[in-house]
Design a protein around this motif. Structure first.
Motif, mmCIF file in Angstrom:
data_model
loop_
_atom_site.group_PDB
_atom_site.id
_atom_site.type_symbol
_atom_site.label_atom_id
_atom_site.label_comp_id
_atom_site.label_asym_id
_atom_site.label_seq_id
_atom_site.Cartn_x
_atom_site.Cartn_y
_atom_site.Cartn_z
ATOM 1 N N THR A 291 0.859 -1.195 0.000
ATOM 2 C CA THR A 291 0.000 0.000 0.000
ATOM 3 C C THR A 291 0.892 1.241 0.000
ATOM 4 N N ILE A 292 0.616 2.128 -0.931
ATOM 5 C CA ILE A 292 1.338 3.404 -0.996
ATOM 6 C C ILE A 292 0.314 4.532 -1.081
ATOM 7 N N GLU A 293 0.820 5.751 -1.053
ATOM 8 C CA GLU A 293 -0.092 6.875 -1.293
ATOM 9 C C GLU A 293 0.297 7.562 -2.573
ATOM 10 N N ALA B 5 -3.312 3.619 -2.413
ATOM 11 C CA ALA B 5 -3.496 2.635 -3.492
ATOM 12 C C ALA B 5 -2.703 1.378 -3.176
ATOM 13 N N THR B 6 -3.263 0.237 -3.594
ATOM 14 C CA THR B 6 -2.533 -1.025 -3.478
ATOM 15 C C THR B 6 -1.797 -1.257 -4.794
#
Ligand code: URA
Length: 209
Positions: free
Chosen positions: A54-56, A62-63
């Motif tokens: 998972t990041i931003e 968002a995955t």
């Protein structure tokens, strides 16, 4: 039985045509071999596993998918294999690089190792053995055996051009090793050159004779 993958992408075939041409000089030959190696690395890494993270993004969380920390190793067979290393590293820069040097004993005609420096954790890595020309298959079979003797379990072989004789020999001795080539040519001639081939890959890469 191991599989043979012919990476017949138009860009690879186009560049290979210039590589084969005897009028292509050393610098262009070297650049083209590197480019084809990079394009082939794209194919050979197709089955690398991915893990989700998972990041931003600037917009939302968002995955996403990233390579699942696979440990890769590139093992050029000296000396012609060196010409393909930088191309592969352009796509997988974190890969470790080991080197295997072989010569043919003039009496027994068997390949003898004169240099071998490998990543220490070779048994944990996915290894890609690289050599532009798979001719009789003697060097590739010996190099793969040296790696297996040191514990390697996961090996692929990547070559620009193969002769049917070389493919057969690798498959006979190492039926767990998949082979990636840009072209399978007609045959070997009496001097052991691949026909039509590209001549001596080492000499053309390094401008020697
Ligand atoms: N090695 C080369 O460099 N070229 C060949 O055709 C065969 C082996």
């Amino acid at each position: 039985m191991s599989k043979v993958f012919v990476t017949d992408h138009p860009l690879i075939q186009h560049k290979l045509s210039y590589i084969r041409d005897k009028n292509t000089g050393t610098k262009d030959f070297r650049d083209l071999v590197e480019e084809v190696a990079m394009l082939m690395a794209y194919e050979i890494t197709r089955d690398l596993s991915l893990s989700e993270q998972t990041i931003e993004t600037p917009v939302c969380e968002a995955t996403v998918k990233k390579i699942a920390g696979k440990k890769l190793g590139i093992i050029p067979i000296l000396r012609a294999g060196l010409g393909m290393v930088d191309g592969v590293l352009r796509l997988i820069p974190a890969a470790k690089v080991g080197h295997i040097g072989l010569y043919r004993d003039p009496e027994t005609l068997e390949p003898v190792e004169y240099y071998c420096k490998l990543p220490t954790d070779v048994e944990e890595r996915e290894l890609i053995v690289i050599d532009p020309m798979l001719a009789t298959g003697g060097s590739a079979v010996a190099a793969i055996q040296f790696l297996k003797d040191r514990g390697a379990q996961n090996i692929k072989l990547m070559c620009l051009i193969a002769a049917p004789e070389g493919i057969e020999k690798v498959q006979k001795h190492h039926d767990d090793v998949d082979i990636y080539v840009a072209a399978v040519d007609e045959k070997l001639n009496k001097k052991g050159y691949i026909v039509p081939g590209l001549g001596d890959a080492g000499d053309r890469l390094f401008g020697t004779k």
